[in-house]
Enzyme design. Structure first.
Site, mmCIF file in Angstrom:
data_model
loop_
_atom_site.group_PDB
_atom_site.id
_atom_site.type_symbol
_atom_site.label_atom_id
_atom_site.label_comp_id
_atom_site.label_asym_id
_atom_site.label_seq_id
_atom_site.Cartn_x
_atom_site.Cartn_y
_atom_site.Cartn_z
ATOM 1 N N LYS A 14 105.359 -45.611 0.269
ATOM 2 C CA LYS A 14 105.293 -46.992 -0.221
ATOM 3 C C LYS A 14 103.850 -47.478 -0.259
ATOM 4 C CE LYS A 14 104.049 -49.826 3.377
ATOM 5 N NZ LYS A 14 103.117 -48.892 3.988
ATOM 6 N N GLY A 145 103.176 -45.208 4.352
ATOM 7 C CA GLY A 145 104.552 -45.089 4.833
ATOM 8 C C GLY A 145 105.030 -43.664 5.028
ATOM 9 N N SER A 147 105.243 -41.833 7.750
ATOM 10 C CA SER A 147 106.131 -41.641 8.899
ATOM 11 C C SER A 147 107.541 -42.136 8.598
ATOM 12 C CB SER A 147 105.569 -42.350 10.139
ATOM 13 O OG SER A 147 105.622 -43.756 10.000
ATOM 14 N N ASP A 204 108.879 -50.306 5.765
ATOM 15 C CA ASP A 204 108.603 -48.959 5.252
ATOM 16 C C ASP A 204 109.886 -48.141 5.125
ATOM 17 O OD1 ASP A 204 106.045 -49.869 5.472
ATOM 18 O OD2 ASP A 204 105.282 -48.169 6.609
#
Length: 420
Positions: A14, A145, A147, A204
């Site tokens: 993102k 984003g 993770s 996220d």
């Protein structure tokens, strides 16, 4: 019926496109999916009692015996279909920590703890031994984003293996909406994010699960945050530029807070202006049609938002060089994304940009030491790709592929993918 491997799941990264920093002061911000994604391949391991997490992009390879995982503790909290708790269960976290004492890097510990926490909650002690190979075409740790994208991939795969959700069935051109399975993935991916970040916003993982775009607004502590989804926001051509300039998010946020204290009236007007343009962007993005005029309007809002962020002191010479080049070559409008102070810039490209001009722009960025990614804004969220029994798939080949090769051969734009 429980799904059998091999299969692949994938989820997007993102970018924040409007409202960063203003969001800290209770203003709305908009985050949108990008077509750069994480891919997770699930295959059987050599031993029925062995689970493997293989993440070659960060150099992590770790295995555990399933029989040594804290099943007794986890099963106390999960009766029937597992439901996420408000906070991580301390007993489970403590038991998992005992299995991670040999990990000497924070990024390794975060990835492994998130994986094991999700595994013991979503699978069972009777699950077959499996290997989970993670590849990301997203830059790791660049505020995109990554993770959450990984957490969504792990959650969807483990939820399939645990028989908690049905295989995805929507095609890439089908309209999407909230459904029981996507909400289940989103809620558990948030728990995975808690293992990594402690107190994430949840934005996220929402974008990585559902795709499209999300407008979010943090309210006062006693009032729940507001999230408004734009699931079917059409993909737009985007150039993502990683300046590779390190930045400290906490310092940037602190400096903006100092400005609001020292220049309250001026800062308040800037934050109000960011809120106004964010809401205007939202009204454009929810239209059932998205014509040239709408795209031009969004580009203008990119330009204005970046100027306001400069006024808040969160730009950087590396970001300004990126913006000036796109202005000089007339390819689109550029703004910083995320905390600023370095990191990434995003350019909403003009509708018609000649290939030769884009090639020259990338060469100029390369000379500056920047990385560029041609991607798109918006698009689908988490997806699922099965492999037919007559297709042999070599996980080592998947490990060796470059990011570009993965996108070409397995990218979510290819037929065969289904989405939740």
């Amino acid at each position: 019926m429980t799904l059998s491997p091999p299969f692949i799941v994938s989820a997007p990264g993102k970018v924040i496109i409007f409202g960063e920093h203003a969001a800290v002061f209770g203003k709305p911000a908009i985050a949108a999916a990008v077509s750069l994604r994480t891919y997770l391949l699930v295959t059987p391991s050599d031993s029925k009692d062995e689970i493997i997490l293989d993440f070659p992009d960060i150099g992590l390879y770790q295995s555990w015996k399933s029989s040594e995982l804290p099943w007794d503790v986890a099963e106390k909290y999960q009766q029937g279909k597992p439901q996420p708790t408000d906070e991580l269960v301390p007993e489970i976290v403590s038991e998992i920590a005992k299995l991670l004492t040999d990990l000497d890097k924070t990024i390794f510990y975060a990835a492994a703890s998130s994986f094991l926490y999700l595994y013991v909650n979503l699978c069972s002690r009777h699950s077959e031994g499996l290997r989970f190979t993670v590849r990301s075409t997203l830059p790791i740790g660049a505020g995109l984003g990554s993770s959450a994208s990984i957490s969504v991939c792990l959650t969807s795969a483990l939820s399939l293996l645990g028989n908690h959700i049905k295989p995805a069935f929507l095609k890439k051109d089908d309209l999407t909406s909230d459904n029981e399975d996507s909400l289940f993935i989103d809620s558990w991916a948030y728990m995975g994010e808690k293992c990594i970040h402690g107190n994430p916003s949840g934005i996220d993982n929402a974008v990585a699960t559902h795709g499209g775009a999300v407008m979010f607004q943090r309210m006062q502590s006693s009032i729940p945050s507001v999230r408004t989804t734009m699931r079917n926001f059409p993909p737009l051509k985007l150039l993502l530029t990683n300046t590779r300039q390190p930045r400290r998010t906490a310092e940037l946020v602190s400096n903006v807070s100092r400005l609001t204290n020292e220049f309250p009236k001026t800062s308040s007007n800037i934050l109000d202006a960011i809120e106004a343009l964010t809401r205007e962007a939202y009204n454009i993005m929810i239209r059932p049609f998205f014509d040239e005029a709408a795209r031009n309007r969004l580009r203008e809002l990119f330009q204005i938002n970046h100027g306001l962020l400069i006024a808040l002191g969160v730009s950087h010479p590396t970001l300004e060089r990126a913006r000036m080049l796109t202005d000089e070559m007339n390819v689109g409008k550029t703004k910083l994304t995320g905390a600023g102070g370095g990191g990434c810039a995003i350019t909403l490209l003009n509708d018609q940009v000649e290939d030769e001009i884009m090639k020259n722009l990338k060469l100029k960025y390369e000379e500056l030491g920047y990385e560029t990614y041609e991607t798109s804004l918006g698009g689908k969220g988490v997806g699922f790709l099965p492999f037919n029994n007559d297709v042999s798939f070599n996980p080592e080949n998947f490990k060796q592929k470059t990011s570009n090769e993965i996108e070409i051969s397995l990218g979510a734009q290819n037929d065969g993918w289904k989405f939740w």
